[in-house]
Design an enzyme around this catalytic site. Structure first.
Site, PDB file in Angstrom:
ATOM      1  N   LEU A  97       0.862  -1.183   0.000  1.00 24.54           N
ATOM      2  CA  LEU A  97       0.000   0.000   0.000  1.00 24.54           C
ATOM      3  C   LEU A  97       0.897   1.232   0.000  1.00 24.54           C
ATOM      4  O   LEU A  97       1.616   1.491   0.964  1.00 24.54           O
ATOM      5  CB  LEU A  97      -0.918  -0.027   1.220  1.00 24.54           C
ATOM      6  CG  LEU A  97      -1.728  -1.323   1.380  1.00 24.54           C
ATOM      7  CD1 LEU A  97      -2.701  -1.197   2.539  1.00 24.54           C
ATOM      8  CD2 LEU A  97      -2.469  -1.667   0.094  1.00 24.54           C
ATOM      9  N   GLY A  99      -0.003   4.630  -0.860  1.00 22.44           N
ATOM     10  CA  GLY A  99      -0.788   5.837  -1.115  1.00 22.44           C
ATOM     11  C   GLY A  99      -0.462   7.002  -0.222  1.00 22.44           C
ATOM     12  O   GLY A  99      -0.981   8.102  -0.416  1.00 22.44           O
ATOM     13  N   GLY A 100       0.412   6.802   0.775  1.00 22.33           N
ATOM     14  CA  GLY A 100       0.661   7.833   1.773  1.00 22.33           C
ATOM     15  C   GLY A 100       1.792   8.781   1.406  1.00 22.33           C
ATOM     16  O   GLY A 100       2.747   8.414   0.729  1.00 22.33           O
ATOM     17  N   LYS A 111       5.736   8.758   0.750  1.00 21.47           N
ATOM     18  CA  LYS A 111       6.494   8.345   1.925  1.00 21.47           C
ATOM     19  C   LYS A 111       7.469   7.222   1.588  1.00 21.47           C
ATOM     20  O   LYS A 111       8.540   7.109   2.191  1.00 21.47           O
ATOM     21  CB  LYS A 111       5.536   7.889   3.024  1.00 21.47           C
ATOM     22  CG  LYS A 111       6.212   7.564   4.346  1.00 21.47           C
ATOM     23  CD  LYS A 111       5.203   7.180   5.402  1.00 21.47           C
ATOM     24  CE  LYS A 111       5.884   6.897   6.734  1.00 21.47           C
ATOM     25  NZ  LYS A 111       4.904   6.498   7.772  1.00 21.47           N
ATOM     26  N   GLN A 174      -5.622   3.538  -6.137  1.00 23.56           N
ATOM     27  CA  GLN A 174      -6.823   3.379  -5.340  1.00 23.56           C
ATOM     28  C   GLN A 174      -7.806   4.476  -5.703  1.00 23.56           C
ATOM     29  O   GLN A 174      -7.487   5.404  -6.453  1.00 23.56           O
ATOM     30  CB  GLN A 174      -6.497   3.406  -3.845  1.00 23.56           C
ATOM     31  CG  GLN A 174      -5.983   4.718  -3.303  1.00 23.56           C
ATOM     32  CD  GLN A 174      -5.667   4.624  -1.818  1.00 23.56           C
ATOM     33  OE1 GLN A 174      -4.523   4.808  -1.419  1.00 23.56           O
ATOM     34  NE2 GLN A 174      -6.656   4.346  -0.998  1.00 23.56           N
ATOM     35  N   GLY A 206      -9.518   4.589   2.803  1.00 25.20           N
ATOM     36  CA  GLY A 206      -8.666   3.687   3.574  1.00 25.20           C
ATOM     37  C   GLY A 206      -8.214   2.480   2.774  1.00 25.20           C
ATOM     38  O   GLY A 206      -8.661   2.228   1.659  1.00 25.20           O
ATOM     39  N   ASP A 237       5.415   1.036   4.627  1.00 29.03           N
ATOM     40  CA  ASP A 237       6.271   1.549   5.706  1.00 29.03           C
ATOM     41  C   ASP A 237       6.407   0.570   6.863  1.00 29.03           C
ATOM     42  O   ASP A 237       7.046   0.878   7.865  1.00 29.03           O
ATOM     43  CB  ASP A 237       5.758   2.899   6.218  1.00 29.03           C
ATOM     44  CG  ASP A 237       4.387   2.823   6.873  1.00 29.03           C
ATOM     45  OD1 ASP A 237       3.868   1.706   7.062  1.00 29.03           O
ATOM     46  OD2 ASP A 237       3.834   3.891   7.205  1.00 29.03           O
ATOM     47  N   LYS A 362       6.279   5.398  11.299  1.00 29.59           N
ATOM     48  CA  LYS A 362       5.286   6.458  11.179  1.00 29.59           C
ATOM     49  C   LYS A 362       5.858   7.816  11.582  1.00 29.59           C
ATOM     50  O   LYS A 362       5.354   8.852  11.166  1.00 29.59           O
ATOM     51  CB  LYS A 362       4.074   6.145  12.064  1.00 29.59           C
ATOM     52  CG  LYS A 362       3.403   4.810  11.778  1.00 29.59           C
ATOM     53  CD  LYS A 362       2.793   4.780  10.395  1.00 29.59           C
ATOM     54  CE  LYS A 362       2.038   3.476  10.151  1.00 29.59           C
ATOM     55  NZ  LYS A 362       1.508   3.391   8.762  1.00 29.59           N
TER      56      LYS A 362
END
Length: 474
Positions: A97, A99-100, A111, A174, A206, A237, A362
């Site tokens: 994933l 997308g951040g 990220k 997404q 989400g 991450d 994070k």
């Protein structure tokens, strides 16, 4: 009253439908078709949002999870591995994933492009891990990145550097959902453009969106046609989320012929975990369409000890995310969690894995841990140093002066020796010289206007360092 409420819900849904159609009319072609699919998922989520009433959990539907629904990892590993591990790996797809953004750590862009270890980014380490698998077992495990509209362009540019690596990399986006005004419950945006203030009106939902967006992309069908049967999903991450051959073998060859379609890795909570979860299982009542035969999900932000997630409980908990735009407007984001689909698959299983499988980055406090000598780097994977006497990681809390990565890096001439550290709290204007060693519990607090420079070669063990540079026994 109930009839009136139902009438209001229908009116809100009708108004939302009309507004979404207006947004679609602001574009044409492929963008319109993609947005139309996205809006289909959003309307389903909006309908569920309007239906929520009463307590978040219907206790009458709660039942204890079956005794065999959670298996300890040691029991899974004890089965050993077959000679034909490559056969299982060739059926596997690794999905990250992606997308951040790195905004919470003061970085721009995806990220996954932040350097976390020896100049390697999250994406570098992920590619190295899968390439190592493919070279070791002569397999063809592809990497799939689920990007968002925030990360897609920058990620695709950087993928060119992996052209000669032994990893096939695919991407899909997404969904893009509209933020809705908290008062009117209608979209904030007036068109589909991502420019100016209008850009704030959109968000990637989400990670539960993976099922629909993966399917809508067409990539899922393509991979199935290539003989792929299993997907391993984790946040990019989470540096502990590597392919575990024992779990894969358990998923592929179920004992007693019990076909398992969904494996969720769960792990014990520690004091560093602040999120709580519902320790229940709700009776199966799911109309969700299973889009892929076998799903293997690594632990995410929410942690549970030997528990199954309830679709309804998690859905209602994660459904509404309140936020405020730069202009002060209060908005609502509707989201779902990937683990929420667990009861939509047959014979879903939880595996209680070691804490080392959950290593998310994070914050810069997390970054300090993975950059330290607590871990060694091997083929893209981080392994706890055998020199550390305890299997758990130290609890690290860095203050606001360390929040942004650039400021954080300036404050360390070199990363301290943390092999014997239990707890570290740093607050205020603090810098560390080279070859500093931290042991036990160390608290360093520089008061406002003060500065503390930890000299090169210092060894702090069970110490409190105050604003006037006094070192006290702790």
């Amino acid at each position: 009253m109930a009839q009136f409420q139902e009438m209001m819900r229908q009116q809100l849904e009708s108004s939302m439908h009309d507004e979404l159609e207006k947004l679609l009319d602001t574009t044409t072609g492929a963008e319109r078709e993609v947005s139309k699919k996205d809006f289909g998922g959003f309307k389903n989520l909006f309908h569920r949002f309007l239906q929520v009433k009463g307590p978040s959990v219907e206790w009458i539907k709660i039942q204890r999870p079956p005794e065999d629904s959670i298996q300890p990892y040691d029991k899974i590993a004890a089965r050993g591995l077959p000679d034909n591990v490559a056969n299982s790996l060739n059926k596997l797809v690794v999905v990250k994933l992606n997308g951040g953004l790195g905004t919470s750590m003061g970085c721009k862009g995806p990220k996954s492009l932040i350097s976390v270890r020896n100049e390697n980014t999250f994406l570098d380490l992920t590619v190295q891990q899968i390439e190592h698998l493919n070279k070791t077992y002569n397999t063809d495990v592809p990497l799939v990145l689920m990007n968002s509209f925030n990360t897609d362009e920058d990620t695709k540019k950087i993928l060119q550097k992996y052209t000669h690596h032994r990893v096939k990399i695919h991407t899909f986006n997404q969904s893009r959902y509209p933020r809705i005004n908290k008062e009117s419950l209608l979209p904030v945006s007036t068109n589909l453009r991502m420019t100016g203030q209008n850009a704030e009106g959109w968000y990637p939902p989400g990670h539960g969106d993976i099922y629909a967006s993966f399917y809508n992309s067409g990539l899922l069908d393509q991979l199935i046609e290539q003989g792929k049967e299993y997907i391993f999903v984790s946040n990019i991450d989470n540096l502990g989320a590597t392919v575990d051959l024992h779990i894969l073998h358990h998923l592929v060859s179920q004992p007693n012929g019990k076909r398992c379609e969904f494996v969720m890795e769960v792990t014990d909570k520690t004091r560093a975990d602040v999120k709580e979860n519902t320790k229940i299982q709700q009776k199966k009542n799911c109309t969700y369409s299973s889009l892929i035969a076998h799903v293997w999900v690594c632990v995410f932000d929410q942690l549970q000890k030997s528990l199954l997630w309830s679709l309804t409980a998690v859905r209602r908990k994660d459904l509404r995310n309140l936020s405020t735009l730069d202009g002060g407007q209060n908005v609502i984001q509707l989201e779902t969690a990937v683990g929420a689909a667990i009861k939509c698959f047959d014979n879903a299983l939880g595996i209680n894995v070691p804490r080392s499988r959950f290593l998310p980055v994070k914050t810069t406090s997390d970054l300090l841990l993975v950059m330290s000598n607590l871990y060694s780097l091997d083929a893209g994977s981080l392994n706890m140093s055998p020199k550390r006497e305890f299997p758990t990681t130290p609890h690290v809390k860095l203050g606001s002066s360390f929040t942004k990565v650039q400021e954080y890096l300036i404050r360390f001439e070199s990363i301290p020796d943390m092999l014997e550290l239990d707890h570290l709290t740093v607050s205020g204007d603090v810098t560390f010289g080279k070859n500093v060693s931290l042991k036990g519990t160390v608290i360093i607090i520089a008061n406002h206007g003060d500065r503390i420079d930890i000299p090169a070669g210092s060894m702090l063990e069970n110490k409190i360092v105050s604003g006037n540079l006094r070192i006290l026994d702790h």
